[in-house]
Design a protein around this motif. Structure first.
Motif, short mmCIF file in Angstrom:
data_model
loop_
_atom_site.label_atom_id
_atom_site.label_comp_id
_atom_site.label_asym_id
_atom_site.label_seq_id
_atom_site.Cartn_x
_atom_site.Cartn_y
_atom_site.Cartn_z
N GLU A 106 -3.56 -1.65 5.91
CA GLU A 106 -2.20 -1.12 5.71
C GLU A 106 -2.15 -0.21 4.49
O GLU A 106 -1.54 0.86 4.53
CB GLU A 106 -1.21 -2.27 5.51
CG GLU A 106 -0.92 -3.08 6.74
CD GLU A 106 0.02 -4.23 6.42
OE1 GLU A 106 1.08 -3.98 5.83
OE2 GLU A 106 -0.35 -5.37 6.74
N GLN A 140 -1.20 3.73 4.18
CA GLN A 140 -0.12 4.22 3.33
C GLN A 140 -0.63 5.29 2.36
O GLN A 140 0.05 6.30 2.13
CB GLN A 140 0.50 3.07 2.55
CG GLN A 140 1.29 2.11 3.41
CD GLN A 140 1.73 0.87 2.64
OE1 GLN A 140 1.35 0.67 1.50
NE2 GLN A 140 2.52 0.03 3.30
N ASP A 145 -1.14 8.46 4.34
CA ASP A 145 0.16 9.09 4.63
C ASP A 145 0.70 9.81 3.41
O ASP A 145 1.23 10.92 3.50
CB ASP A 145 1.17 8.05 5.11
CG ASP A 145 0.84 7.48 6.47
OD1 ASP A 145 0.02 8.08 7.19
OD2 ASP A 145 1.42 6.41 6.81
N LYS A 146 0.60 9.18 2.24
CA LYS A 146 1.11 9.78 1.01
C LYS A 146 0.32 11.04 0.65
O LYS A 146 0.89 12.06 0.27
CB LYS A 146 1.05 8.76 -0.14
CG LYS A 146 1.72 9.22 -1.39
CD LYS A 146 3.18 9.51 -1.21
CE LYS A 146 4.00 8.26 -1.25
NZ LYS A 146 5.44 8.51 -1.23
#
Length: 93
Positions: free
Chosen positions: A62, A66, A69-70
């Protein structure tokens, strides 16, 4: 026990960052501190990401998602900002 291990890991990382900063300072000890500041910033980001991974309640998969994505979001913002700048006059119309 786990907290001690994490604390020791963060301590070792901080020591390593300090060593890297000192080495960079030796290499770039001129008046212009831009390179040193950039290297220090990058090292700080690395330590921050490492600490976040150690203390995060989410699973590794996860967290990697994340982070990806950032990074993608930041890259999109940078591309958008530079593509929307006014022409410098060197481009053909």
């Amino acid at each position: 026990m786990c907290a001690n291990r994490v604390s020791e890991g963060v301590g070792r990382a901080a020591d390593r960052v300090s060593d890297l900063r000192d080495q960079a300072e030796d290499l770039y000890s001129g008046e212009d501190h831009t390179v040193r500041n950039v290297l220090t910033f990058i090292a700080g980001v690395g330590v921050g990401v490492g600490a976040a991974l150690l203390f995060a309640p989410a699973s590794g998969e996860e967290i990697r998602g994340q982070i990806g994505d950032k990074v993608q979001d930041i890259g999109d913002r940078v591309r958008e900002r530079f593509s929307s700048q006014t022409p410098t006059g060197t481009e053909s119309r």
